[in-house]
Design an enzyme around this catalytic site. Structure first.
Site, PDB file in Angstrom:
ATOM      1  N   TYR A 126       4.611   6.460   9.449  1.00 39.85           N
ATOM      2  CA  TYR A 126       3.497   5.519   9.743  1.00 39.85           C
ATOM      3  C   TYR A 126       4.438   3.991   8.685  1.00 39.85           C
ATOM      4  CZ  TYR A 126      -1.291   2.550   8.851  1.00 39.85           C
ATOM      5  OH  TYR A 126      -1.770   2.136   8.714  1.00 39.85           O
ATOM      6  N   PRO A 183      -2.696   0.032  18.300  1.00 36.94           N
ATOM      7  CA  PRO A 183      -3.158  -0.900  17.712  1.00 36.94           C
ATOM      8  C   PRO A 183      -3.623   0.750  16.042  1.00 36.94           C
ATOM      9  CG  PRO A 183      -4.517  -1.373  18.266  1.00 36.94           C
ATOM     10  CD  PRO A 183      -4.606  -0.207  19.071  1.00 36.94           C
ATOM     11  N   LYS A 229       1.744  -0.135  15.135  1.00 39.12           N
ATOM     12  CA  LYS A 229       3.790  -0.021  15.156  1.00 39.12           C
ATOM     13  C   LYS A 229       3.487  -1.716  15.794  1.00 39.12           C
ATOM     14  CE  LYS A 229       4.607   3.130  13.535  1.00 39.12           C
ATOM     15  NZ  LYS A 229       4.334   2.663  11.652  1.00 39.12           N
ATOM     16  N   HIS A 235       0.554  -0.961   0.156  1.00 35.94           N
ATOM     17  CA  HIS A 235      -0.057   0.104   0.323  1.00 35.94           C
ATOM     18  C   HIS A 235       1.532   1.244  -0.156  1.00 35.94           C
ATOM     19  CE1 HIS A 235      -4.298  -1.444   1.676  1.00 35.94           C
ATOM     20  NE2 HIS A 235      -3.243  -1.970   0.392  1.00 35.94           N
ATOM     21  N   TYR A 259      -8.682   5.457   8.277  1.00 37.90           N
ATOM     22  CA  TYR A 259      -9.113   5.606   9.551  1.00 37.90           C
ATOM     23  C   TYR A 259      -9.647   6.867   8.999  1.00 37.90           C
ATOM     24  CZ  TYR A 259      -4.624   3.195  10.496  1.00 37.90           C
ATOM     25  OH  TYR A 259      -3.633   2.289  10.581  1.00 37.90           O
TER      26      TYR A 259
HETATM   27  C1  PHB Z   1      -5.034  -4.334  10.739  1.00 35.98           C
HETATM   28  O1  PHB Z   1      -5.528  -4.847   9.566  1.00 35.98           O
HETATM   29  O2  PHB Z   1      -5.238  -5.109  11.554  1.00 35.98           O
HETATM   30  C2  PHB Z   1      -4.426  -3.209  10.995  1.00 35.98           C
HETATM   31  C3  PHB Z   1      -4.583  -1.783   9.853  1.00 35.98           C
HETATM   32  C4  PHB Z   1      -4.032  -0.611  10.810  1.00 35.98           C
HETATM   33  C5  PHB Z   1      -3.837  -0.359  12.551  1.00 35.98           C
HETATM   34  C6  PHB Z   1      -4.141  -1.606  13.343  1.00 35.98           C
HETATM   35  C7  PHB Z   1      -4.360  -2.752  12.247  1.00 35.98           C
HETATM   36  O3  PHB Z   1      -3.407   0.393  12.480  1.00 35.98           O
END
Ligand code: PHB
Ligand code: APR
Length: 390
Positions: free
Chosen positions: A379, A288, A292, A72, A196
């Site tokens: 990120y 989460p 990280k 990505h 997000y």
């Molecule tokens: C996930 O795909 O499980 C995932 C993706 C991004 C995050 C946390 C979990 O910030």
């Protein structure tokens, strides 16, 4: 039984450490309290930083990740009725993330360790650590494993950190007044990239595992029971939080897994006591939101491997002595980033002032190249030598 490095825990940290040590000719035994099936099926996060991908590739365990992982080059921040892409290809050229489930990394590492003749003991009860100051050993189900060094890779609830005498560790932590309800659904992702979403109803995240499987998270109260969340309520809430921009429709499908996870920031310093070295979640936890956790575990064991390799090759303890300090530089950067992403995107009760600050900061991140670059470089992951003194 005797080995050079006794490793407690067969999560990503313990398994990768065992494999990296093997590549350097160092022997280890991994002790895991759960079954192989359990650790392989446990659904966790799924975002690998560029550096993590490189470590797995260079260690020869990246084949399936390369084939099935999804590279990505950006994420979307969705708020206030608009979607705003953070374009990694422009802001941090040459660096990207790969979406690949943590349990797939675990499966690949277990398969490789066993193929290489490595020892991983599953379903091991009563692991206890002894004599950490000198000649350490581990006992479990009536057996004894002597080792030069113990690696505590047994996660936040493991035995390693509590084996350190009281008064040695300093703990820094923050609890958040919410949890994440996560689901896996048998439906193609509704967008190509992660979303997000900041909304008045709480945070939501659109993610994925493959072109056929979507992963979603909802901010929920900390005491949430899955019983209160029948499928229709989950989908309705995801729609309400994600269908906030024109033209976006959430694709729904059968939910095949669900979980609730607590949100916590935690660091125990130092990451070493005598012959015990902590790595991964055993030493530090991040919420989460910044994705990280796994990446920090990989960075820790990469450093621990280099330190142990130097020790066995030359007898020098210089890198082992520097291990905790070096890890913590990166750990604290990720702590800040994860805390920042979490506070930026979640809903906090009775905090209208904080809400305005969030919206102002989201406007900044989505309009200023400098602010967006700060998000992007954290990120995708800072270089492994971040914080190292020249
Ligand atoms: C996930 O795909 O499980 C995932 C993706 C991004 C995050 C946390 C979990 O910030
Ligand atoms: N004895 C043996 N094994 C134990 C014990 C014990 N007493 N306690 C815990 N374990 C095992 C757990 O069952 C688990 O398999 O240690 C392992 C720790 O693995 P993780 O919790 O996955 O931690 P870590 O390897 O540090 O992985 C880093 O990245 O995405 C994040 O938090 C997520 O787990 C993830 C982390």
């Amino acid at each position: 039984m005797r080995t050079q490095v006794g490793i407690v825990g067969a999560g990503p940290a313990g398994l990768l450490l065992s494999h990296l040590l093997h590549l350097r000719g160092i022997d280890s035994v991994v002790l895991e309290s759960r079954s192989r099936r359990y650790v392989e099926q446990r659904v966790r996060a799924g975002v690998l930083e560029q550096g993590t991908v490189d470590v797995l590739d260079e260690a020869g365990v990246g084949e399936r990740m390369r084939a099935e992982g999804l590279p990505h080059h950006g994420i979307e921040l969705r708020y206030g009725g608009g979607g705003h892409r953070v374009p990694f290809e422009r802001l941090v050229p040459g660096r990207a993330i790969t979406v690949y489930g943590q349990q797939e990394v675990v499966k690949d590492l277990i398969a490789r360790r066993l193929a290489d003749g490595g020892t991983i003991l599953f379903d091991v009860p009563d692991v206890a650590l002894h004599s950490l100051e000198k000649d350490p050993y581990i006992t479990f189900s009536g057996e004894r494993l002597d080792c030069d060094v113990i690696a505590g890779c047994d996660g936040f609830h493991g035995v390693s950190r509590p084996s350190i005498p009281e008064g040695v560790l300093t703990v820094f932590q923050r609890e958040y007044p919410f949890a994440w309800l996560g689901i896996l659904a048998e439906v193609p992702p509704s967008a190509e990239e992660l979303i997000y979403a900041h909304s008045d109803r709480g945070f939501a995240l659109h993610s994925m595992r493959s072109p056929e499987i979507s992963r979603f998270y909802l901010q929920v109260p900390p005491e949430t029971s899955l019983d209160d969340w029948p499928d229709e309520r989950i989908w309705a809430e995801l729609r309400a939080r994600l269908e906030t921009v024109p033209g976006f429709t959430l694709a729904e499908g059968p939910i095949i897994s669900r979980d609730v996870s607590a949100m916590r920031s935690f660091v125990a310093e130092p990451m070493r006591y005598g012959a015990l070295y902590l790595a991964g979640d055993a030493a530090h936890i991040v919420p989460p939101t910044g994705a990280k956790g796994l990446n920090l575990a990989v960075a820790d064991v990469r450093l621990l491997t280099a330190a142990l390799a130097e020790f066995y090759a030359t007898g020098s303890t210089a890198l082992l002595d520097a291990y905790s300090g070096s890890c913590l530089k990166r750990v604290w950067r990720a702590q800040h980033f994860s805390w920042w992403m979490t506070t930026l995107l979640h809903t906090f009760d009775d905090d209208p002032y904080g809400r305005r600050l969030q919206l102002s900061h989201l406007d900044y991140v989505t309009s200023s190249e400098a602010a967006a670059t700060t998000l992007a470089e954290n990120y995708v992951g800072l270089p492994f030598d971040f914080g190292a003194r020249p």
